[in-house]
Scaffold this active site. Structure first.
Site, PDB file in Angstrom:
ATOM      1  N   ASP A   1      11.921   0.000  15.845  1.00  0.00           N
ATOM      2  CA  ASP A   1      10.542   0.394  14.952  1.00  0.00           C
ATOM      3  C   ASP A   1       9.543   0.269  15.958  1.00  0.00           C
ATOM      4  O   ASP A   1       9.240  -0.654  16.666  1.00  0.00           O
ATOM      5  CB  ASP A   1      10.521  -0.684  13.889  1.00  0.00           C
ATOM      6  CG  ASP A   1       9.851  -0.334  12.609  1.00  0.00           C
ATOM      7  OD1 ASP A   1       8.906   0.441  12.784  1.00  0.00           O
ATOM      8  OD2 ASP A   1      10.431  -0.312  11.724  1.00  0.00           O
TER       9      ASP A   1
ATOM     10  N   ASP B   1       6.495   3.960  13.024  1.00  0.00           N
ATOM     11  CA  ASP B   1       5.717   3.490  11.778  1.00  0.00           C
ATOM     12  C   ASP B   1       4.190   4.469  11.674  1.00  0.00           C
ATOM     13  O   ASP B   1       3.572   4.727  12.649  1.00  0.00           O
ATOM     14  CB  ASP B   1       5.115   2.076  12.064  1.00  0.00           C
ATOM     15  CG  ASP B   1       4.510   1.331  10.757  1.00  0.00           C
ATOM     16  OD1 ASP B   1       5.526   1.362   9.675  1.00  0.00           O
ATOM     17  OD2 ASP B   1       3.499   1.006  10.993  1.00  0.00           O
TER      18      ASP B   1
ATOM     19  N   GLU C   1       7.820   7.861  10.088  1.00  0.00           N
ATOM     20  CA  GLU C   1       7.389   7.528   8.733  1.00  0.00           C
ATOM     21  C   GLU C   1       6.022   8.241   8.402  1.00  0.00           C
ATOM     22  O   GLU C   1       4.952   7.856   9.089  1.00  0.00           O
ATOM     23  CB  GLU C   1       7.159   5.925   8.663  1.00  0.00           C
ATOM     24  CG  GLU C   1       7.101   5.434   7.121  1.00  0.00           C
ATOM     25  CD  GLU C   1       6.217   4.124   7.027  1.00  0.00           C
ATOM     26  OE1 GLU C   1       6.231   3.662   6.006  1.00  0.00           O
ATOM     27  OE2 GLU C   1       5.534   3.919   7.835  1.00  0.00           O
TER      28      GLU C   1
ATOM     29  N   HIS D   1      12.423  -1.555   3.133  1.00  0.00           N
ATOM     30  CA  HIS D   1      11.725  -2.895   3.161  1.00  0.00           C
ATOM     31  C   HIS D   1      10.540  -2.900   2.361  1.00  0.00           C
ATOM     32  O   HIS D   1       9.824  -3.912   2.228  1.00  0.00           O
ATOM     33  CB  HIS D   1      11.607  -3.426   4.663  1.00  0.00           C
ATOM     34  CG  HIS D   1      10.560  -2.709   5.368  1.00  0.00           C
ATOM     35  ND1 HIS D   1      10.972  -1.419   5.797  1.00  0.00           N
ATOM     36  CD2 HIS D   1       9.299  -2.832   5.770  1.00  0.00           C
ATOM     37  CE1 HIS D   1       9.874  -0.881   6.526  1.00  0.00           C
ATOM     38  NE2 HIS D   1       8.869  -1.398   6.464  1.00  0.00           N
ATOM     39  N   ASP D   2       9.925  -1.584   1.924  1.00  0.00           N
ATOM     40  CA  ASP D   2       8.487  -1.639   1.387  1.00  0.00           C
ATOM     41  C   ASP D   2       8.817  -1.277  -0.243  1.00  0.00           C
ATOM     42  O   ASP D   2       7.923  -1.263  -0.845  1.00  0.00           O
ATOM     43  CB  ASP D   2       7.699  -0.462   1.977  1.00  0.00           C
ATOM     44  CG  ASP D   2       7.139  -0.991   3.509  1.00  0.00           C
ATOM     45  OD1 ASP D   2       7.021  -2.144   3.799  1.00  0.00           O
ATOM     46  OD2 ASP D   2       7.033   0.135   4.189  1.00  0.00           O
TER      47      ASP D   2
HETATM   48  O1  TEU Z   1       4.277   1.151   5.858  1.00  0.00           O
HETATM   49  C1  TEU Z   1       3.667   2.288   5.714  1.00  0.00           C
HETATM   50  C2  TEU Z   1       2.739   2.511   4.519  1.00  0.00           C
HETATM   51  O2  TEU Z   1       2.058   3.344   4.395  1.00  0.00           O
HETATM   52  C3  TEU Z   1       2.762   1.287   3.322  1.00  0.00           C
HETATM   53  O3  TEU Z   1       1.541   1.564   2.946  1.00  0.00           O
HETATM   54  C4  TEU Z   1       3.752   1.585   2.365  1.00  0.00           C
HETATM   55  O4  TEU Z   1       3.623   2.751   1.735  1.00  0.00           O
HETATM   56  C5  TEU Z   1       3.541   0.487   1.353  1.00  0.00           C
HETATM   57  O5  TEU Z   1       3.847  -0.558   2.089  1.00  0.00           O
HETATM   58  C6  TEU Z   1       4.155   0.558   0.142  1.00  0.00           C
HETATM   59  O6  TEU Z   1       3.334  -0.287  -0.707  1.00  0.00           O
HETATM   60  C7  TEU Z   1       4.704   0.859   7.098  1.00  0.00           C
HETATM   61  C8  TEU Z   1       5.695  -0.142   7.356  1.00  0.00           C
HETATM   62  O7  TEU Z   1       7.014   0.197   6.627  1.00  0.00           O
HETATM   63  C9  TEU Z   1       5.021  -1.641   6.446  1.00  0.00           C
HETATM   64  O8  TEU Z   1       5.972  -2.420   6.204  1.00  0.00           O
HETATM   65  C10 TEU Z   1       3.969  -1.850   7.148  1.00  0.00           C
HETATM   66  O9  TEU Z   1       3.130  -2.857   6.287  1.00  0.00           O
HETATM   67  C11 TEU Z   1       2.911  -0.858   7.312  1.00  0.00           C
HETATM   68  O10 TEU Z   1       3.433   0.381   7.715  1.00  0.00           O
HETATM   69  C12 TEU Z   1       1.766  -1.329   8.440  1.00  0.00           C
HETATM   70  O11 TEU Z   1       2.407  -1.090   9.734  1.00  0.00           O
END
Ligand code: TEU
Length: 541
Positions: free
Chosen positions: A96, A191, A243, A317-318
């Site tokens: 990542d 990311d 992403e 994970h989100d």
């Molecule tokens: O997430 C990107 C993102 O746009 C997030 O706002 C995501 O849509 C949100 O967490 C959902 O509620 C990436 C990573 O995957 C995330 O874990 C990080 O917190 C974020 O970038 C910042 O680096």
């Protein structure tokens, strides 16, 4: 730069996968220990979430040092041993890369704060903030020390956006990518990479929290091409995924069409907003099937026709677990899990499995706000209270939407803490671990179905390579598509509901061969009944 389309990626959130020290935090040796399990599943590559030194305000997405291992996760030697063991088993690693922002603990930011102008130009500093809203709540600008200036943070206040307009920033970041490439990794997940290209002049943007002002700006494509050429672009076996936050089909074609030499594929999130009321995450609503179906078709067809490539997924994970969002898990967990799996593994793009998905893991069902730790959830809870919601209302929403839902310990067995740790886990185990765990599910319906799907993609070029077309494109219960390769055709039917659905089968598939289904289905006639959450793939003639 054509990738191997037969490959399947497995995502590991290392903090919650397997703890080998009793510290309560998962580690790299835990990943190494479980590689044979993943080999059995059949996956080709592991995407590892960040394990770099970090104050963990955003669980490692706040990187303080890009080219080291956070001691909580192990050592560089552990990392190298993990990669080497993976190679022996035919499993590669995708790391990542969080290159849109770094932690305010990073030495670049610290030097900038101390007055070093060279490093001040690494960040986005302005005299006046714009009206942009941070993705984690509040204004996206914060005072830059006592300079009177403000720095941009699209995420947490401790995640300062990097200034990609400065060529020295790009040079430093490309060095980071090369560093890990030289360590033998074969993939990168970038990311929020479609946010790196900020305009020279930043302006207020009242639409959609300011997103149009910094999302998918044309210069982002130039940066990605430059990154590609400076690092992984020379290696044909490399797999990269961007992403993409709030992106479009048009841009994702540009990001991923091989001749553009940017990235191999893109994640988008539109299909995971179909249970957002008025587009807002912190709400509760049943999922809108027709929106989901039509988004899948728009992206499937658009990327197929434009020669782009999708990263296919429901979980990460989100996201709260897809099973909780799309399936009646009390009655049909197995059927729903296998149907969801087939609906992406048989589609056009590279499938991603998030740890635990292969055993049908579900949300933890915590009882109290005190169990949640994610910065986004804690901010959102406070904002909801400030807006006048009662603690009960706000808690219910957190319970359904928190990112912690997917970050709970991997459920290995029925022993304490799901067999994840002998210590106290950094995040509490989910309530279901005694019933749902690897020890119990490994010979079970869901795990074996994933094995079959992964095998089929390797064996049948139509799954890996075929074009995508929408089928039954206005059906209100079934998401269906066809794949085409030379003279072959495949029809995939997915019933997204807990009830029977009758369908007329198109002529070329009548009498066709059932490739895979989660129910016993004998022969295909003119008409058939799909049972609750049935998936059925038929090879045509
Ligand atoms: O997430 C990107 C993102 O746009 C997030 O706002 C995501 O849509 C949100 O967490 C959902 O509620 C990436 C990573 O995957 C995330 O874990 C990080 O917190 C974020 O970038 C910042 O680096």
């Amino acid at each position: 730069m054509a990738i191997d389309k037969r490959k399947v990626v497995y995502q590991i959130y290392p903090k919650s996968f397997k703890d080998t020290t009793g510290s309560g935090t998962g580690d790299l040796n835990g990943v190494t220990e479980k590689l044979p399990y993943l080999k059995e599943l059949g996956i080709d590559m592991i995407w590892l979430n960040p394990f770099y030194p970090s104050p963990q305000r955003d669980n490692g997405y706040d990187v303080a040092d890009y080219t080291a291992v956070n001691p909580d996760f192990g050592t560089m030697a552990d990392f190298e041993a993990m990669v080497a063991r993976g190679k022996e088993l035919g499993i590669d690693f995708m790391l990542d890369m969080v290159l849109n922002h770094c932690s305010t603990d990073h030495e670049w930011f610290q030097k900038a704060l101390a007055g070093d102008e060279y490093y001040q130009d690494f960040f986005i500093l302005r005299d006046e903030p714009t009206d942009w809203v941070s993705k984690f709540g509040g204004n996206a600008w914060a005072p830059f020390g006592d300079t009177g200036k403000y720095y941009l943070h699209l995420f947490d206040v401790t995640q300062a956006d990097l200034n990609w307009r400065n060529p020295r920033v790009r040079e430093e970041l490309f060095k980071v990518v090369k560093f890990w490439q030289d360590k033998g990794v074969k993939g990168f997940r970038f990311d929020v990479i479609n946010l790196i290209g900020k305009d020279e002049v930043l302006e207020d943007c009242p639409i959609n929290d300011g997103k149009p002002a910094y999302t998918d700006r044309p210069i982002t494509h130039d940066y990605l091409h430059e990154l590609n050429q400076a690092s992984f672009g020379q290696d044909d076996s490399f797999m990269t995924v961007g992403e993409m936050s709030a992106t479009t089909v048009e841009n994702c074609i540009l990001y991923t069409a091989p001749e553009r030499e940017e990235l191999s594929m893109a994640f988008n999130f539109h299909h995971l907003k179909v249970d957002y009321q008025d587009g807002q995450k912190w709400t509760i609503m049943d999922f809108d099937f027709e929106a989901l179906r039509s988004l899948f078709h728009t992206w499937g067809v658009g990327m197929s026709e434009g020669n782009g490539w999708n990263a296919l997924f429901y979980n990460n994970h989100d996201q709260p677990r897809a099973l909780n969002r799309f399936v009646d898990i009390k009655r049909f967990r197995n059927e729903g899990a296998t149907m969801l799996a087939a609906s992406i593994h048989l589609s056009r793009g590279t499938p991603y499995i998030y740890m635990g998905e292969e055993i049908g893991m579900i949300d933890p069902d915590y009882d109290s706000m005190a169990d949640y730790v994610d910065v986004e959830s804690l901010n959102a809870y406070q904002i909801m209270l400030d807006e006048g919601k009662t603690p009960e209302e706000a808690f219910k929403i957190i319970q359904a939407k928190s990112r912690d839902n997917s970050r709970i310990p991997m459920q290995w067995d029925a022993s304490d803490n799901a067999g994840f740790t002998t210590g106290t886990p950094w995040l509490k185990a989910g309530k279901s671990y005694k019933e749902i765990n690897v020890a119990k599910e490994k010979e079970g319906v869901i795990f074996t179905f994933y094995q079959d799907l992964i095998k089929l993609r390797k064996e049948l070029p139509i799954i890996a390579e075929g074009d995508y077309q929408a089928a039954f494109s206005t059906h209100d219960k079934v998401y269906a598509f066809e794949r085409f390769l030379n003279d072959d055709k495949l029809l995939v039917l997915n019933n997204f509901f807990a009830e029977d659905v009758e369908l007329d089968i198109p002529e070329p598939y009548q009498g066709g061969q059932v490739l895979i289904s989660n129910y016993d289905t004998a022969s295909i006639g003119e008409r058939l009944t799909l049972q609750p959450y049935q998936t059925l793939a038929i090879l045509g003639q």
